[in-house]
Design an enzyme around this catalytic site. Structure first.
Site: not given
Length: 481
Positions: A79, A154, A178
């Site tokens: 990420k 996210s 997330s």
């Protein structure tokens, strides 16, 4: 041999037997990912040269007969808010679009030591603020199951690249769901460990008391294998807990007979999709068939957890993001003449941050202001204590909690962008876990009428990921029959 059809365990076995090389695996995944990602937009950037170099290093060590980690030579996605030395870490924001960290995050070091191969950084909502990955400054990620729908957020990029077969696993961060929510939307497995189990060192902070790095994988076993590598105490992180680290795979096949599960009735009240409700309740029945005692319980603080979460997280965000001012590093407004330093900050932050990030900074600054601190922030911290006490009460007599991950399945891209409140309400089932600092794992438990994945989350006692993996693996095996 189609390398990408192998499970992570099968891939690791073949690498260790030298039936295939890490470089071959890396090149095949890179080629496939670059092709697939043109439609998915799961990666914000690839790192092919570094990936091949890491793969060659893994092959050299194997050739010398060194003992290798199960992740050695296995490709993964990282990420874009987790620091990687020498590779841009932008948090999918214009503010950091050219920022190259001079250091690795703790988890990056752990994966490097394990000789895992990072092929790129995954897309995300800017600074991890969002539930759809539509808030990225660079691109909108699509759900691989239905490209007209969001992948969640996210960590939507990480979930999407795993589900699409671009990598066997990816890392994400979970502040209020997330990891678990995109895992549910895309139909993969997402683990948010206990707060403090995995170091946050090198994770660009959103809300420091809530953020936690975790895994996105195709199977429960793969998740446990990755967590074995990235978990551990870090003296550079004051929130890292020096707690005994077990082998997270040790009880995967122990079965669930004799375990006790709680089913909080508040999770199934008004607002939940009938398809989601039915799928999760059916999963609870499957646990009963496997020998789990399932009790209906109450979690009365659930309705207060969401507003408390948004006050706490936005307050911490307004503090954490104050460092991005255009002076020391990152984006700097330069096409105008500033009247003073305040004017310079205003211009830089107005241009560098996206709409959702600015919304949360403003909300947090308001909650922390002198006239409202007691009414909002202090009250939210009191609610946090109530949520923790509610969970502690449940765990006195139960091993884990069964709950839905989100009220609905993945919705259409653009469907909720004009109504942020509706998007925030979608986090109602995941935020209590972060507020209480507990571990939670999301795994598929069915499909809705549109054939979109439905996610169930299992919530465990603090630092008892082993029991969560045990229960999740038992269900996964049963569901696959």
């Amino acid at each position: 041999m189609n390398i990408r059809t192998l499970s992570m365990k099968e891939l690791s076995d073949k690498l260790n037997k030298k039936e295939i090389s890490a470089k071959e695996v890396c090149e095949e995944y890179l080629e496939a990912a670059e092709k697939i990602d043109s439609e998915i937009n799961g990666f914000v950037r690839f790192t092919p040269d570094a990936a091949v170099s890491q793969a060659e290093k893994a092959d050299e060590k194997r050739a010398k007969g060194e003992t290798m980690s199960p992740l050695a030579g296995v490709p993964y996605g990282m990420k874009d808010n987790i620091c990687t030395k020498g590779s841009i870490t932008s948090c999918a924001s214009k503010m950091l679009e050219n920022f190259v960290p001079p250091y690795d995050a703790f988890v990056t070091e752990k994966l490097n030591d394990a000789n895992a191969v990072m092929i790129g950084k995954t897309n995300m909502d800017e600074f991890a603020m969002g539930s759809t990955t539509e808030n990225s400054a660079f691109k909108v990620t699509k759900n691989p199951v239905d490209k007209t729908r969001v992948p969640g957020g996210s960590s939507g990029g990480s979930a999407a690249v795993v589900k699409a077969g671009e990598v066997p696993f990816a890392l994400g961060s979970d502040t209020g769901g997330s990891i678990r929510q995109p895992a549910a939307f895309c139909g993969c497995v997402g683990m948010k460990p206990t707060y403090g189990r995995v170091s946050r060192s090198g994770l660009v902070a959103f809300a420091s008391s809530l953020d936690q790095i975790g895994t996105l994988t195709n199977t429960v076993e793969d998740s446990a294998v990755v967590l074995n590598v990235i978990a551990g105490h870090d003296e550079n992180d004051s929130t890292s807990v020096n707690y005994e680290k077990p082998d997270f795979t040790s009880e995967l096949n122990a079965g669930v007979k004799g375990m006790k599960a709680a089913l909080p009735k508040e999770y199934f009240a008004e607002g939940i999709s009938p398809d989601v409700k039915e799928a999760v309740l059916n999963a609870a029945k499957e646990f009963e068939k496997m020998g789990v005692e399932v009790d209906e319980v109450s979690l009365p603080s659930l309705k207060y957890a969401l507003p408390a979460y948004y006050v706490i997280s936005s307050s911490e965000a307004s503090s954490n993001l104050s460092r991005f001012d255009g002076v020391r590093y990152g984006f700097r407004a330069s096409d105008y003449e500033a009247d003073d330093i305040d004017d310079f900050y205003k211009k830089t932050r107005s241009e560098g941050f996206g709409r959702e990030v600015k919304r949360r900074i403003m909300l947090g600054a308001f909650a922390l202001s002198a006239g409202y601190y007691d009414a909002y922030y202090k009250k939210a911290l009191s609610v946090r204590t109530v949520v923790i006490n509610n969970f502690n009460s449940i765990f006195k007599n139960h091993d884990f909690v069964i709950a839905p991950v989100a009220p609905t399945t993945a919705y259409k891209i653009g469907e909720k962008t004009s109504d942020p409140l509706q998007m925030y309400l979608g986090d109602i089932y995941t935020v209590p876990v972060n507020i209480a600092g507990l571990p939670g794992i999301s795994l598929p438990c069915g499909r809705d009428k549109d054939n979109m994945p439905i996610g169930m989350q299992l919530i465990g006692k603090a630092f008892d990921e082993v029991s969560l993996y045990r229960a999740a693996n038992a269900y996964e095996k049963e569901a696959s029959k």
